[in-house]
Structure formats: C-alpha cells, structure tokens
Write a protein that holds these residues in place. Sequence first.
Motif, PDB file in Angstrom:
ATOM      1  N   PRO A 146       0.812  -1.219   0.000  1.00  0.00           N
ATOM      2  CA  PRO A 146       0.000   0.000   0.000  1.00  0.00           C
ATOM      3  C   PRO A 146       0.839   1.259   0.000  1.00  0.00           C
ATOM      4  N   VAL A 147       0.192   2.365  -0.319  1.00  0.00           N
ATOM      5  CA  VAL A 147       0.880   3.642  -0.486  1.00  0.00           C
ATOM      6  C   VAL A 147       1.598   4.087   0.778  1.00  0.00           C
ATOM      7  N   MET A 148       1.099   3.706   1.954  1.00  0.00           N
ATOM      8  CA  MET A 148       1.763   4.122   3.192  1.00  0.00           C
ATOM      9  C   MET A 148       3.201   3.617   3.284  1.00  0.00           C
ATOM     10  N   GLN A 149       3.487   2.520   2.590  1.00  0.00           N
ATOM     11  CA  GLN A 149       4.844   1.981   2.587  1.00  0.00           C
ATOM     12  C   GLN A 149       5.836   2.980   1.986  1.00  0.00           C
ATOM     13  N   TYR A 150       5.359   3.781   1.040  1.00  0.00           N
ATOM     14  CA  TYR A 150       6.245   4.723   0.362  1.00  0.00           C
ATOM     15  C   TYR A 150       6.717   5.851   1.284  1.00  0.00           C
ATOM     16  N   ALA A 151       5.977   6.103   2.339  1.00  0.00           N
ATOM     17  CA  ALA A 151       6.397   7.148   3.280  1.00  0.00           C
ATOM     18  C   ALA A 151       7.790   6.852   3.826  1.00  0.00           C
ATOM     19  N   ASP A 152       8.111   5.569   3.943  1.00  0.00           N
ATOM     20  CA  ASP A 152       9.440   5.160   4.400  1.00  0.00           C
ATOM     21  C   ASP A 152      10.389   4.980   3.225  1.00  0.00           C
ATOM     22  N   TRP A 153       9.944   4.328   2.176  1.00  0.00           N
ATOM     23  CA  TRP A 153      10.821   3.987   1.055  1.00  0.00           C
ATOM     24  C   TRP A 153      11.251   5.203   0.234  1.00  0.00           C
ATOM     25  N   MET A 154      10.477   6.289   0.265  1.00  0.00           N
ATOM     26  CA  MET A 154      10.747   7.425  -0.613  1.00  0.00           C
ATOM     27  C   MET A 154      11.377   8.611   0.102  1.00  0.00           C
ATOM     28  N   GLN A 155      12.098   8.346   1.164  1.00  0.00           N
ATOM     29  CA  GLN A 155      12.742   9.432   1.900  1.00  0.00           C
ATOM     30  C   GLN A 155      13.984   9.953   1.196  1.00  0.00           C
ATOM     31  N   GLY A 156      14.593   9.137   0.334  1.00  0.00           N
ATOM     32  CA  GLY A 156      15.862   9.521  -0.270  1.00  0.00           C
ATOM     33  C   GLY A 156      15.808   9.572  -1.781  1.00  0.00           C
ATOM     34  N   THR A 157      16.864   9.092  -2.408  1.00  0.00           N
ATOM     35  CA  THR A 157      17.019   9.170  -3.852  1.00  0.00           C
ATOM     36  C   THR A 157      16.298   8.029  -4.555  1.00  0.00           C
ATOM     37  N   ALA A 158      16.323   8.096  -5.884  1.00  0.00           N
ATOM     38  CA  ALA A 158      15.739   7.023  -6.679  1.00  0.00           C
ATOM     39  C   ALA A 158      16.443   5.697  -6.404  1.00  0.00           C
ATOM     40  N   GLU A 159      17.756   5.725  -6.275  1.00  0.00           N
ATOM     41  CA  GLU A 159      18.498   4.487  -6.019  1.00  0.00           C
ATOM     42  C   GLU A 159      18.192   3.932  -4.630  1.00  0.00           C
ATOM     43  N   GLU A 160      17.946   4.806  -3.674  1.00  0.00           N
ATOM     44  CA  GLU A 160      17.567   4.326  -2.342  1.00  0.00           C
ATOM     45  C   GLU A 160      16.172   3.704  -2.384  1.00  0.00           C
ATOM     46  N   PHE A 161      15.277   4.312  -3.152  1.00  0.00           N
ATOM     47  CA  PHE A 161      13.962   3.707  -3.333  1.00  0.00           C
ATOM     48  C   PHE A 161      14.105   2.334  -3.993  1.00  0.00           C
ATOM     49  N   ARG A 162      14.925   2.261  -5.034  1.00  0.00           N
ATOM     50  CA  ARG A 162      15.134   0.988  -5.720  1.00  0.00           C
ATOM     51  C   ARG A 162      15.673  -0.074  -4.747  1.00  0.00           C
ATOM     52  N   ALA A 163      16.573   0.331  -3.876  1.00  0.00           N
ATOM     53  CA  ALA A 163      17.133  -0.629  -2.921  1.00  0.00           C
ATOM     54  C   ALA A 163      16.061  -1.166  -1.984  1.00  0.00           C
ATOM     55  N   HIS A 164      15.161  -0.287  -1.515  1.00  0.00           N
ATOM     56  CA  HIS A 164      14.046  -0.741  -0.674  1.00  0.00           C
ATOM     57  C   HIS A 164      13.170  -1.735  -1.432  1.00  0.00           C
ATOM     58  N   VAL A 165      12.842  -1.385  -2.661  1.00  0.00           N
ATOM     59  CA  VAL A 165      11.984  -2.249  -3.475  1.00  0.00           C
ATOM     60  C   VAL A 165      12.655  -3.595  -3.716  1.00  0.00           C
ATOM     61  N   ARG A 166      13.941  -3.566  -4.045  1.00  0.00           N
ATOM     62  CA  ARG A 166      14.659  -4.817  -4.317  1.00  0.00           C
ATOM     63  C   ARG A 166      14.650  -5.724  -3.101  1.00  0.00           C
ATOM     64  N   THR A 167      14.897  -5.151  -1.935  1.00  0.00           N
ATOM     65  CA  THR A 167      14.868  -5.940  -0.701  1.00  0.00           C
ATOM     66  C   THR A 167      13.480  -6.521  -0.451  1.00  0.00           C
ATOM     67  N   ALA A 168      12.458  -5.691  -0.623  1.00  0.00           N
ATOM     68  CA  ALA A 168      11.084  -6.145  -0.375  1.00  0.00           C
ATOM     69  C   ALA A 168      10.701  -7.267  -1.323  1.00  0.00           C
ATOM     70  N   PHE A 169      11.013  -7.098  -2.596  1.00  0.00           N
ATOM     71  CA  PHE A 169      10.629  -8.119  -3.571  1.00  0.00           C
ATOM     72  C   PHE A 169      11.429  -9.400  -3.371  1.00  0.00           C
ATOM     73  N   ALA A 170      12.665  -9.277  -2.915  1.00  0.00           N
ATOM     74  CA  ALA A 170      13.444 -10.470  -2.592  1.00  0.00           C
ATOM     75  C   ALA A 170      12.812 -11.214  -1.422  1.00  0.00           C
ATOM     76  N   ASP A 171      12.332 -10.464  -0.406  1.00  0.00           N
ATOM     77  CA  ASP A 171      11.595 -11.083   0.706  1.00  0.00           C
ATOM     78  C   ASP A 171      10.411 -11.885   0.175  1.00  0.00           C
ATOM     79  N   CYS A 172       9.664 -11.247  -0.721  1.00  0.00           N
ATOM     80  CA  CYS A 172       8.469 -11.890  -1.270  1.00  0.00           C
ATOM     81  C   CYS A 172       8.829 -13.166  -2.021  1.00  0.00           C
ATOM     82  N   ALA A 173       9.792 -13.069  -2.906  1.00  0.00           N
ATOM     83  CA  ALA A 173      10.161 -14.223  -3.724  1.00  0.00           C
ATOM     84  C   ALA A 173      10.704 -15.359  -2.861  1.00  0.00           C
ATOM     85  N   GLU A 174      11.477 -15.025  -1.827  1.00  0.00           N
ATOM     86  CA  GLU A 174      12.041 -16.059  -0.963  1.00  0.00           C
ATOM     87  C   GLU A 174      10.945 -16.832  -0.238  1.00  0.00           C
TER      88      GLU A 174
END
Length: 413
Positions: free
Chosen positions: A66-94
């Motif tokens: 949900p959108v509330m997740q972005y309040a944490d993930w979007m505090q920094g740069t695009a690459e920092e957002f990408r890193a959050h997303v990559r970690t989250a999706f890796a959690d999901c896939a695992e």
Amino acid sequence: MKFHYFPLLAPILFLAGCSSPPQDMPCAVQEVAHLQPFAQIPEIPADEASAETAEAPTDIRAVWIPVMQYADWMQGTAEEFRAHVRTAFADCAELGINTVFVHVRAYGDAYYNSSLFPIGQYQNGDYDALSILLDEGHALGLSVHAWINPMRTADAQRLAATDKPLGEWYRSPEKNGTWLVASGGLYYLNPAYAQVRQFIVDGVVEILTQYPVDGIHIDDFFYPTQDAAFDAQAFAESGAQELAAWRRENCNALVQELYRAVKAQDARLIFSISPQGNADTNYHKLYADAVRWCSEEGFCDWIIPQIYYGFDNAVCPFAETAQFWAEHASAATLIIGLAPYKIGQEDVWAGSGAAEWQTNAQVLSAQTAHVQELANVSGMAFYSYASLFSPDAAVQAMVQAERERIGELWDTT
C-alpha cells in the motif's frame, strides 16, 4: 483496503468490521433481481483485442504493497527507493510469493508519469516509481499489478494546489459537488456521470500504454457514504426511482468500462477487484455488487474478497465466508484476501471472537492451509507487505513463526 492518510485509525477499524448479514448465510447478500447492464457501454471490437485471453491461475500467492509503505521507502534518492523495493521483492520471492499489487494511485495522485494526476504525495525526487517497481519485480519473476483507487481522491488542500484535471474540477462551481464530491474529509469522483467514468478509464489507459504491468487492480473503495446528498443532483436528473439500485448500476458501469479498457489493450492482462469480505456490506453500504461481478462474465478476471476475519468471528466466520465466495465465484478466478496485520491484535469487530488473533498464534497459517484445500479457489493474497515482513516489535516473533509455517505449507504443494 480502508486506509486514509488522515485520520488513520477510523478507516483501519472500519476495514476490519462486518455488518449484520442475512440470517441464513454469514456475510451473504440478499437475493435481489439485477437490473440490466448498461446498454450504452461498447463491447470490445474483435480486432482491438488479442486473440489470447488471460489464463486462470492455479496457485496465486500475492501481497499488497500500500501507499503508506512509500512514506518510508521514498525518503531519499531514486536508487535508495530501488534498494528498498529490491529488498522487499526479494523477501516476497524467498517466501514463495509470485504476485504483488503495488499502489500507484491512492488519492488522485500518481507514482508514475501522468498527464492526468499530480505526483504522489510521498514521492521525494524526480523519478518514475512504477518503472522501478516493474523492473525489480519482473527481474525476480514476480507478476506486478498496478493498484489504483478509481473514485477516491485527495483533500481540499491538495486539490486546490494542482493544475491537473482534478484541480480544475475542484475549482469549478459546476463540477465541484457533482463530478467531484466531498465526503469524510476527502473528495470522491462520482461514477454517475459518463464523463467521470471516462476520466477514470483514461487514467487506466495511461498506465497500460506506458508500462508493462501484468494487470490493473482496484480494491473496496466505491461509494463513501449512504447519504443521499452525495449525488442528489445526478440522481434527480437520472429519473431513477431507487437510489441504492441506481448507485449499484453506476458502479457496475464503471467496473465494466474498466474491464473492457484493460481487455482492449491486451486480453491477457488481468483486471482484478478486491471487495470487502462481507458481501452484504459491499451490496448495501458501498453499492458494489461484487457477487454479480464474480458470477457474470464481463466484470473482472480475479475477485479477491478481503476475508480478514478469524475462524471464531461472531458475524463473518472465516471458513463459512470463504465457502460462500467459493460457491459464487463462477465467472472469475477466486483468490482469498488474508490479514497478517491482525496477528497478535484484538479483533474489535469480531464479537465473541475478538481475542482469537491474540490467543491463537497460528490463525494465519491455519487459514492458508484451509484455502489450499478449498475447491474453486486459486490462491491467497496478504495485506500487507509490512505486516508480513516488518511487523511491530511486539508481534515480530509471532509473525516470523507464521511466515515459516506458511513457507512450509507452500513447499508441500
């Protein structure tokens, strides 16, 4: 999902609730004669749709972000957002999740390139969030669906600040109060008007023509109120006799038009809807005839009722409610929405079952096992990513144990 960025508590509690159902079936709708579908909605021309159609899945394991997740993930740069997303999706896939619903329009704002909606309120920086979500999800083999709230928009302050169409409508004496209507501190689009429905459809087409999403997803935000004043002018002009039936047909028209827009783009794309688990609430309070949508062709591919109830819920017990949907979803793939956010919490609307999620540490895994055994069910979806992978410290051990049990269940199927 019932969440606002203000105030947070009341919608969260409302989501968990369940209104009184008919006596013969927990959370069922009363039998009523359906009005005829809107004749003016055009069918998809055969030459505009792919010959291939969406295949019915057999083992969907999904999560909502949900959108509330972005309040944490979007505090920094695009690459920092990408890193959050990559970690989250890796959690999901695992864990074994194969499908994610990512919020891209929650309050009439966009986490993607849009000429129709202003940039999302949580986004910090000039980057394309949806492109990043798609890149990272597809790299791991996840199916990524763009989740929008078609009718809900923002508060007056945010609408007044935008030069996009919603801002123009807010400032228009003719459209403010008709096409765009205030309710509960936010403004909602009014589906009674063909022009408004077309605007909502245009917003979906804008996503589909720019991004390789695997589907479009909407949840349970339909009419925000039962107050007749919300759309009194449109109702008077319609000549209709019964407000509730007229509102349901407005929602039917919107859903059909969204479905047809998705299929006109590519018939293999999935259009999914996640109504509340209580079919009676959908029908009588939100004017969303979700049972019709999953039992008649032409409304949706997947139906994902939010069965966020324990087995001991006094009004909507989980097993009986899941069975109800399994018996009625004859024209759509059925996926059961589950609630890790309730682990360790009091279920305040559950009556005599209010303490179940506190005293039984294995409700979620038991529901997962139950869903896997149900006929006519093709999987499950968890609300939400944070509740499943980064819960509050007080329930972290309980959630981790449930994740392990769910992973074991999935490994044996």
